[in-house]
Design an enzyme around this catalytic site. Structure first.
Site, PDB file in Angstrom:
ATOM      1  N   LYS A 216       0.854  -1.189   0.000  1.00  0.00           N
ATOM      2  CA  LYS A 216       0.000   0.000   0.000  1.00  0.00           C
ATOM      3  C   LYS A 216       0.888   1.236   0.000  1.00  0.00           C
ATOM      4  O   LYS A 216       2.049   1.168   0.438  1.00  0.00           O
ATOM      5  CB  LYS A 216      -0.881   0.015   1.262  1.00  0.00           C
ATOM      6  CG  LYS A 216      -2.130   0.864   1.151  1.00  0.00           C
ATOM      7  CD  LYS A 216      -3.304   0.122   0.542  1.00  0.00           C
ATOM      8  CE  LYS A 216      -4.520   1.006   0.410  1.00  0.00           C
ATOM      9  NZ  LYS A 216      -5.719   0.235   0.068  1.00  0.00           N
TER      10      LYS A 216
HETATM   11  P1  NAD Z   1     -13.365   7.840  -2.163  1.00  0.00           P
HETATM   12  O1  NAD Z   1     -12.356   8.890  -1.877  1.00  0.00           O
HETATM   13  O2  NAD Z   1     -13.877   7.675  -3.552  1.00  0.00           O
HETATM   14  O3  NAD Z   1     -14.640   8.019  -1.200  1.00  0.00           O
HETATM   15  C1  NAD Z   1     -14.527   8.117   0.195  1.00  0.00           C
HETATM   16  C2  NAD Z   1     -15.896   8.531   0.731  1.00  0.00           C
HETATM   17  O4  NAD Z   1     -15.858   8.530   2.173  1.00  0.00           O
HETATM   18  C3  NAD Z   1     -16.327   9.933   0.328  1.00  0.00           C
HETATM   19  O5  NAD Z   1     -17.715   9.927   0.043  1.00  0.00           O
HETATM   20  C4  NAD Z   1     -16.027  10.780   1.574  1.00  0.00           C
HETATM   21  O6  NAD Z   1     -16.833  11.939   1.665  1.00  0.00           O
HETATM   22  C5  NAD Z   1     -16.392   9.770   2.638  1.00  0.00           C
HETATM   23  N1  NAD Z   1     -15.789  10.076   3.945  1.00  0.00           N
HETATM   24  C6  NAD Z   1     -14.502  10.388   4.213  1.00  0.00           C
HETATM   25  N2  NAD Z   1     -14.361  10.607   5.535  1.00  0.00           N
HETATM   26  C7  NAD Z   1     -15.578  10.450   6.091  1.00  0.00           C
HETATM   27  C8  NAD Z   1     -16.077  10.519   7.397  1.00  0.00           C
HETATM   28  N3  NAD Z   1     -15.283  10.841   8.417  1.00  0.00           N
HETATM   29  N4  NAD Z   1     -17.405  10.274   7.608  1.00  0.00           N
HETATM   30  C9  NAD Z   1     -18.207   9.953   6.589  1.00  0.00           C
HETATM   31  N5  NAD Z   1     -17.795   9.850   5.319  1.00  0.00           N
HETATM   32  C10 NAD Z   1     -16.503  10.091   5.084  1.00  0.00           C
HETATM   33  O7  NAD Z   1     -12.702   6.470  -1.623  1.00  0.00           O
HETATM   34  P2  NAD Z   1     -13.088   4.986  -2.023  1.00  0.00           P
HETATM   35  O8  NAD Z   1     -12.160   4.530  -3.086  1.00  0.00           O
HETATM   36  O9  NAD Z   1     -14.578   4.862  -2.193  1.00  0.00           O
HETATM   37  O10 NAD Z   1     -12.635   4.216  -0.692  1.00  0.00           O
HETATM   38  C11 NAD Z   1     -13.480   4.115   0.455  1.00  0.00           C
HETATM   39  C12 NAD Z   1     -12.951   2.999   1.345  1.00  0.00           C
HETATM   40  O11 NAD Z   1     -12.939   1.772   0.610  1.00  0.00           O
HETATM   41  C13 NAD Z   1     -11.517   3.178   1.853  1.00  0.00           C
HETATM   42  O12 NAD Z   1     -11.418   2.598   3.129  1.00  0.00           O
HETATM   43  C14 NAD Z   1     -10.700   2.363   0.865  1.00  0.00           C
HETATM   44  O13 NAD Z   1      -9.452   1.936   1.404  1.00  0.00           O
HETATM   45  C15 NAD Z   1     -11.644   1.200   0.630  1.00  0.00           C
HETATM   46  N6  NAD Z   1     -11.416   0.452  -0.605  1.00  0.00           N
HETATM   47  C16 NAD Z   1     -11.462   1.082  -1.815  1.00  0.00           C
HETATM   48  C17 NAD Z   1     -11.267   0.324  -2.969  1.00  0.00           C
HETATM   49  C18 NAD Z   1     -11.382   0.934  -4.346  1.00  0.00           C
HETATM   50  O14 NAD Z   1     -11.360   0.161  -5.326  1.00  0.00           O
HETATM   51  N7  NAD Z   1     -11.514   2.226  -4.475  1.00  0.00           N
HETATM   52  C19 NAD Z   1     -11.004  -1.056  -2.885  1.00  0.00           C
HETATM   53  C20 NAD Z   1     -10.981  -1.655  -1.626  1.00  0.00           C
HETATM   54  C21 NAD Z   1     -11.208  -0.889  -0.499  1.00  0.00           C
END
Ligand code: NAD
Length: 428
Positions: free
Chosen positions: A118
């Site tokens: 990561k």
């Molecule tokens: P992103 O940046 O597209 O979206 C994150 C979302 O979380 C946004 O809507 C933001 O406003 C919200 N957020 C942030 N802090 C917050 C809080 N304190 N309270 C409420 N909402 C909050 O990110 P993403 O890619 O959707 O990733 C989200 C999670 O999923 C992360 O933990 C990431 O590690 C995990 N993840 C993502 C992927 C991927 O393919 N993008 C794959 C596996 C896991």
């Protein structure tokens, strides 16, 4: 509220960062590992290597600013490192270590031939212009160039990084190599060797694993009430897929606040509103609610798709959902895990529930290497099969061992990693 009195205080959120949470998870799993592999478990409690880099960039006003970046390879026993890159002002080395370790376990749970890695940069990208973001990405890529590569370590998007950032990473790495290297990064635009289906893949995996859990618990998706925290890549795709399947998305929360409609939100309209205004607040047909009400919502399914440490001892007891699906990495503290277990909430753990993203990243990498691209139908069918098979393996192991799904998933993943390590042997 917390009705479990025997939880030791050292498990509470204020004492645990994500890396400590991961170590507690490993502690809980160790007794369930086979006698043959248990002595090797200390391997999992430290990263193989961690790189800290200084990322200096020239700002648009001519000044030079310095940002701290990281790339951690937690374990490479099963193949090249794989895991996303996060841009966030709160990124720390310890957080990236935890995220890389969860990638090790996750990649093994869905049995893709990768180790865990990561990366991250401690930056608020909203404060940078596009040219500044590009310079930051290119300099960070050059600094971690010594670790990454198609057969060494393959980054992907995470919070606040997207297709454009991946395109810059691919281009920068390729310029340094003197040849185009599409397979160095996944989550790229389709026109640069990206995969169909990658954008929705994590949300799709969240949806498929929830459907599998609901079926086994005798619940219907059609008509089920769903609340989702996070409305980014993972949360938005999950919301859309649940709504398409006839579920009612009754509450959403993101960084701007929380909204609800007991009759069901119009997910597409909310997405369009969010895109235009940058906020959920004021979306059509939605009432604004506070965070406390969001966690107390009367729902069947709760999806956590934002950040780590969101479900803690202070809100876990309020959760009414029968299924909690972890789209985010590490959203539930170990203390909250015990409360949810006591309250009979089925938790589909992150290392299983959000593995759809890395699974389609694996497909993208295979397509880039073979220079042969698949249809979206093929990709979705293969993704659904892998998610269903991994879900069944974890569910069955949980039933057989009498443990929660997180423990069962960790046992499955950790045993695969430790067996690979054992077979390879200790060098020299
Ligand atoms: P992103 O940046 O597209 O979206 C994150 C979302 O979380 C946004 O809507 C933001 O406003 C919200 N957020 C942030 N802090 C917050 C809080 N304190 N309270 C409420 N909402 C909050 O990110 P993403 O890619 O959707 O990733 C989200 C999670 O999923 C992360 O933990 C990431 O590690 C995990 N993840 C993502 C992927 C991927 O393919 N993008 C794959 C596996 C896991």
């Amino acid at each position: 509220m917390n009705n479990v009195s025997h939880i030791p205080s050292y498990l509470s959120a204020e004492h645990l960062g994500p890396w400590e949470t991961y170590l507690v998870q490993i502690d809980r799993v160790e007794p369930h590992l086979s006698a043959e592999l248990r002595p090797l478990a200390p391997l999992l409690t430290r990263p193989k290597r961690a790189l800290i880099v200084d990322v200096p960039i020239r700002l648009d006003n001519g000044e030079v600013a310095h940002f701290e970046g990281y790339r951690v390879q937690h374990n490479l026993s099963r193949g090249p490192g794989k895991g996303g890159i996060r841009y966030h002002p709160d990124v720390t080395l310890a957080e990236v270590m935890a995220l890389s370790a969860w990638m090790t376990v996750k990649n093994a749970v869905v049995n893709v031939p990768f180790g865990g890695a990561k990366g991250g940069v401690r930056v608020d990208p909203k404060l940078l212009s596009m040219p500044e973001l590009e310079r930051l990405t290119r300099r960070y890529t050059s600094e971690i160039n010594i670790l990454i590569g198609q057969d060494k370590d393959i980054p992907a998007p995470d919070i606040n990084t997207n297709e454009q950032v991946m395109a810059w990473i691919m281009d920068t790495f390729s310029m340094n190599e003197g040849k185009t290297s599409m397979g160095v990064v996944t989550g790229k635009p389709i026109s640069l060797g990206g995969s169909l289906g990658r954008k929705d893949a994590t949300g799709r995996g969240v949806f498929v694993s929830t459907v599998e859990a609901a079926r086994r618990l005798g619940m219907q998706i059609e008509g089920a009430k769903v609340a989702i925290q996070g409305f980014g890549n993972v949360g938005e795709a999950s919301a859309r897929l649940f709504a398409n399947a006839g579920a009612k998305v009754v509450a959403l929360q993101d960084g701007s606040g929380a909204i609800a409609n007991p009759a069901g939100l119009d997910v597409r309209a909310v997405k369009a509103f969010r895109h235009q205004s940058g906020s959920l607040i004021g979306a059509p047909g939605a009432e604004t609610i506070d965070a406390d009400r969001f966690w107390r919502c009367d729902v069947d399914i709760l999806v956590a798709a934002a950040m780590e440490n969101q479900i803690t001892a202070s809100n876990a007891g309020s959760i009414k959902a029968r299924i909690l699906t972890e789209g985010a990495n590490g959203p539930t503290t170990p203390e909250a895990d015990l409360i949810l277990q006591e309250n009979g909430v089925t938790v589909i753990p992150d290392v299983l529930a959000n593995a759809g993203g890395v699974t389609v990243s694996y497909f993208e990498w295979v397509q880039d290497i073979s220079a042969f691209f698949w249809t979206e139908e093929e990709i979705n069918a293969r993704l659904d099969r892998i998610m269903r098979e991994a879900f069944a393996a974890v569910w069955d192991a949980a039933q057989a061992k009498g443990v929660v799904m997180r423990t069962a998933a960790f046992v499955l993943g950790c045993e695969r990693v430790l067996m690979a390590h054992k077979l390879r042997g200790l060098y020299p």
